[in-house]
Design a protein around this motif. Structure first.
Motif, PDB file in Angstrom:
ATOM      1  N   THR A 144       8.067  -4.715   5.826  1.00  0.00           N
ATOM      2  CA  THR A 144       6.654  -4.465   6.125  1.00  0.00           C
ATOM      3  C   THR A 144       5.884  -4.264   4.819  1.00  0.00           C
ATOM      4  OG1 THR A 144       7.283  -3.418   8.193  1.00  0.00           O
ATOM      5  CG2 THR A 144       5.067  -2.936   7.373  1.00  0.00           C
ATOM      6  N   GLY A 145       4.761  -4.957   4.709  1.00  0.00           N
ATOM      7  CA  GLY A 145       3.962  -4.866   3.479  1.00  0.00           C
ATOM      8  C   GLY A 145       4.250  -5.984   2.493  1.00  0.00           C
ATOM      9  N   ASP A 146       5.341  -6.715   2.722  1.00  0.00           N
ATOM     10  CA  ASP A 146       5.716  -7.809   1.812  1.00  0.00           C
ATOM     11  C   ASP A 146       5.342  -9.170   2.412  1.00  0.00           C
ATOM     12  OD1 ASP A 146       6.699  -5.937   0.120  1.00  0.00           O
ATOM     13  OD2 ASP A 146       8.816  -6.376   0.465  1.00  0.00           O
ATOM     14  N   ALA A 147       5.488 -10.209   1.617  1.00  0.00           N
ATOM     15  CA  ALA A 147       5.168 -11.558   2.075  1.00  0.00           C
ATOM     16  C   ALA A 147       6.097 -12.546   1.394  1.00  0.00           C
ATOM     17  CB  ALA A 147       3.712 -11.889   1.734  1.00  0.00           C
ATOM     18  N   VAL A 148       6.354 -13.667   2.076  1.00  0.00           N
ATOM     19  CA  VAL A 148       7.139 -14.764   1.486  1.00  0.00           C
ATOM     20  C   VAL A 148       6.360 -16.059   1.697  1.00  0.00           C
ATOM     21  CG1 VAL A 148       9.350 -13.598   1.940  1.00  0.00           C
ATOM     22  CG2 VAL A 148       8.492 -15.282   3.586  1.00  0.00           C
ATOM     23  N   HIS A 161       3.938 -16.000   4.771  1.00  0.00           N
ATOM     24  CA  HIS A 161       4.328 -15.177   5.925  1.00  0.00           C
ATOM     25  C   HIS A 161       4.264 -13.720   5.489  1.00  0.00           C
ATOM     26  CE1 HIS A 161       5.985 -18.848   7.860  1.00  0.00           C
ATOM     27  NE2 HIS A 161       6.198 -19.189   6.595  1.00  0.00           N
ATOM     28  N   ALA A 162       3.294 -13.000   6.039  1.00  0.00           N
ATOM     29  CA  ALA A 162       3.063 -11.614   5.622  1.00  0.00           C
ATOM     30  C   ALA A 162       3.377 -10.685   6.790  1.00  0.00           C
ATOM     31  CB  ALA A 162       1.598 -11.457   5.215  1.00  0.00           C
ATOM     32  N   VAL A 163       4.049  -9.587   6.492  1.00  0.00           N
ATOM     33  CA  VAL A 163       4.441  -8.659   7.559  1.00  0.00           C
ATOM     34  C   VAL A 163       3.589  -7.399   7.488  1.00  0.00           C
ATOM     35  CG1 VAL A 163       6.356  -7.394   8.609  1.00  0.00           C
ATOM     36  CG2 VAL A 163       6.786  -9.583   7.468  1.00  0.00           C
ATOM     37  N   GLY A 164       2.648  -7.310   8.413  1.00  0.00           N
ATOM     38  CA  GLY A 164       1.785  -6.137   8.487  1.00  0.00           C
ATOM     39  C   GLY A 164       2.468  -5.017   9.259  1.00  0.00           C
ATOM     40  N   PRO A 165       1.894  -3.810   9.200  1.00  0.00           N
ATOM     41  CA  PRO A 165       2.495  -2.670   9.905  1.00  0.00           C
ATOM     42  C   PRO A 165       2.129  -2.643  11.389  1.00  0.00           C
ATOM     43  CG  PRO A 165       0.513  -1.972   8.776  1.00  0.00           C
ATOM     44  CD  PRO A 165       0.708  -3.427   8.415  1.00  0.00           C
ATOM     45  N   PHE A 166       3.004  -2.091  12.186  1.00  0.00           N
ATOM     46  CA  PHE A 166       2.704  -1.799  13.589  1.00  0.00           C
ATOM     47  C   PHE A 166       1.930  -0.481  13.596  1.00  0.00           C
ATOM     48  CE2 PHE A 166       3.693   0.335  17.575  1.00  0.00           C
ATOM     49  CZ  PHE A 166       3.337  -0.654  18.483  1.00  0.00           C
ATOM     50  N   TRP A 167       0.848  -0.417  14.347  1.00  0.00           N
ATOM     51  CA  TRP A 167       0.039   0.812  14.405  1.00  0.00           C
ATOM     52  C   TRP A 167       0.722   1.810  15.321  1.00  0.00           C
ATOM     53  CZ3 TRP A 167      -4.061   2.788  11.861  1.00  0.00           C
ATOM     54  CH2 TRP A 167      -4.702   3.898  12.417  1.00  0.00           C
ATOM     55  N   SER A 168       1.154   2.947  14.742  1.00  0.00           N
ATOM     56  CA  SER A 168       1.745   3.966  15.618  1.00  0.00           C
ATOM     57  C   SER A 168       1.033   5.300  15.393  1.00  0.00           C
ATOM     58  CB  SER A 168       3.258   4.056  15.431  1.00  0.00           C
ATOM     59  OG  SER A 168       3.589   4.079  14.069  1.00  0.00           O
ATOM     60  N   GLY A 169      -0.282   5.259  15.526  1.00  0.00           N
ATOM     61  CA  GLY A 169      -1.065   6.491  15.501  1.00  0.00           C
ATOM     62  C   GLY A 169      -1.844   6.728  14.219  1.00  0.00           C
ATOM     63  N   SER A 229      -2.007  -7.734  11.819  1.00  0.00           N
ATOM     64  CA  SER A 229      -1.670  -6.484  12.529  1.00  0.00           C
ATOM     65  C   SER A 229      -2.601  -6.101  13.688  1.00  0.00           C
ATOM     66  CB  SER A 229      -1.590  -5.274  11.567  1.00  0.00           C
ATOM     67  OG  SER A 229      -0.415  -5.316  10.802  1.00  0.00           O
ATOM     68  N   THR A 230      -3.701  -6.845  13.895  1.00  0.00           N
ATOM     69  CA  THR A 230      -4.674  -6.377  14.899  1.00  0.00           C
ATOM     70  C   THR A 230      -4.415  -6.917  16.309  1.00  0.00           C
ATOM     71  OG1 THR A 230      -6.241  -8.189  14.548  1.00  0.00           O
ATOM     72  CG2 THR A 230      -6.488  -6.244  13.144  1.00  0.00           C
ATOM     73  N   GLY A 231      -3.327  -7.684  16.477  1.00  0.00           N
ATOM     74  CA  GLY A 231      -3.003  -8.204  17.804  1.00  0.00           C
ATOM     75  C   GLY A 231      -1.858  -7.398  18.394  1.00  0.00           C
ATOM     76  N   ILE A 232      -0.705  -8.017  18.435  1.00  0.00           N
ATOM     77  CA  ILE A 232       0.488  -7.384  19.011  1.00  0.00           C
ATOM     78  C   ILE A 232       0.811  -6.064  18.296  1.00  0.00           C
ATOM     79  CG2 ILE A 232       2.999  -7.743  19.300  1.00  0.00           C
ATOM     80  CD1 ILE A 232       2.208 -10.820  19.670  1.00  0.00           C
ATOM     81  N   HIS A 257       1.604   5.826   7.362  1.00  0.00           N
ATOM     82  CA  HIS A 257       1.248   4.968   6.218  1.00  0.00           C
ATOM     83  C   HIS A 257       0.731   3.592   6.633  1.00  0.00           C
ATOM     84  CE1 HIS A 257       3.245   8.000   3.796  1.00  0.00           C
ATOM     85  NE2 HIS A 257       4.308   7.864   4.560  1.00  0.00           N
ATOM     86  N   GLU A 258       0.172   3.484   7.837  1.00  0.00           N
ATOM     87  CA  GLU A 258      -0.264   2.172   8.316  1.00  0.00           C
ATOM     88  C   GLU A 258      -1.327   1.551   7.406  1.00  0.00           C
ATOM     89  OE1 GLU A 258       0.068   4.829  10.284  1.00  0.00           O
ATOM     90  OE2 GLU A 258       0.791   4.277  12.285  1.00  0.00           O
ATOM     91  N   CYS A 259      -2.320   2.380   6.979  1.00  0.00           N
ATOM     92  CA  CYS A 259      -3.421   1.832   6.160  1.00  0.00           C
ATOM     93  C   CYS A 259      -2.893   1.335   4.815  1.00  0.00           C
ATOM     94  CB  CYS A 259      -4.507   2.884   5.943  1.00  0.00           C
ATOM     95  SG  CYS A 259      -5.409   3.225   7.466  1.00  0.00           S
ATOM     96  N   GLU A 260      -2.073   2.181   4.203  1.00  0.00           N
ATOM     97  CA  GLU A 260      -1.465   1.833   2.915  1.00  0.00           C
ATOM     98  C   GLU A 260      -0.637   0.534   3.042  1.00  0.00           C
ATOM     99  OE1 GLU A 260       0.267   5.617   1.818  1.00  0.00           O
ATOM    100  OE2 GLU A 260       1.838   4.450   0.780  1.00  0.00           O
ATOM    101  N   LEU A 261       0.102   0.437   4.136  1.00  0.00           N
ATOM    102  CA  LEU A 261       0.962  -0.737   4.328  1.00  0.00           C
ATOM    103  C   LEU A 261       0.146  -2.005   4.599  1.00  0.00           C
ATOM    104  CD1 LEU A 261       3.865   0.904   6.342  1.00  0.00           C
ATOM    105  CD2 LEU A 261       4.075  -0.209   4.111  1.00  0.00           C
TER     106      LEU A 261
END
Ligand code: AR6
Length: 172
Positions: A61-65, A79-87, A121-124, A91-95
């Motif tokens: 999470t936070g990295d890309a290839v 391909h970038a991996v954003g964070p899942f929002w869990s409240g 990150s704004t969908g699923i 560290h969601e914003c930072e990630l």
């Protein structure tokens, strides 16, 4: 600001040098924009993702290839991996910030001059849309200032709601 273009529609149809995908850590595909990119791009992209996964165990999470873009109207897919929002206390914003920054690291490394971003990150992954847009715009503006060689950054909004959020932010 003149290098940032807001677009409403399907990212896979817009010709650009690099298309950013909102992937997951497995790099093996999924729903949302990830599904659309692999469907439109064909199996070569997944083959390359699989090789990267075998080599480095996926993407944190936070990295890309970066891979080729198969049949897409692009040279590369990032391909970038954003964070899942869990409240919001994990560290969601930072990630999310780090995710956009990782994309710009590759953009700069590969000398890419035009790129399209989906709303990572704004969908699923359920990241609040307005907050995500603030973070994305902030990183995009800073990266454009640091890298004058980048000519165009498209922010591609699939949903009218996201498009309106960005529109109100850029016209402020
Ligand atoms: N073009 C542009 N944007 C799109 C498209 C498209 N064709 N399709 C969806 N979006 P999401 P995430 C928008 O869910 O939240 C996948 O399963 C969508 O409306 O694609 O980062 C991955 O494999 C939203 O605004 O990605 C991961 O498991 C934005 O793209 C997980 O979903 C991102 O929504 C990642 O979740």
């Amino acid at each position: 600001m003149h290098k940032i273009k807001l677009i409403q529609g399907d990212i896979t149809t817009i010709a650009v040098e690099a298309m950013v995908n909102a992937a997951n850590s497995s790099l093996l595909g999924g729903g949302g924009v990830d599904g659309a990119i692999h469907r439109a791009g064909g199996p070569e992209i997944l083959d390359e993702c699989r090789k990267i996964k075998n080599r480095q165990g996926g993407c944190k999470t936070g990295d890309a290839v970066i891979t080729q873009a198969g049949h897409l109207p692009a040279d590369y897919v990032i391909h970038a991996v954003g964070p899942f929002w869990s409240g919001g206390n994990n560290h969601e914003c930072e990630l999310l910030r780090k995710t956009y920054q990782s994309c710009f690291d590759l953009i700069s490394q590969y000398g890419i001059k035009s790129v399209s971003f989906p709303n990572i990150s704004t969908g699923i992954y359920k990241f609040p849309k307005e907050l995500a847009a603030q973070i994305a715009l902030d990183v995009i503006k800073k990266s454009l200032a640091e890298h004058p060689e980048i000519q165009q950054v498209n922010i591609c909004c699939f949903e009218p709601e996201s498009y309106q959020i960005y529109l109100s932010m850029v016209s402020r």
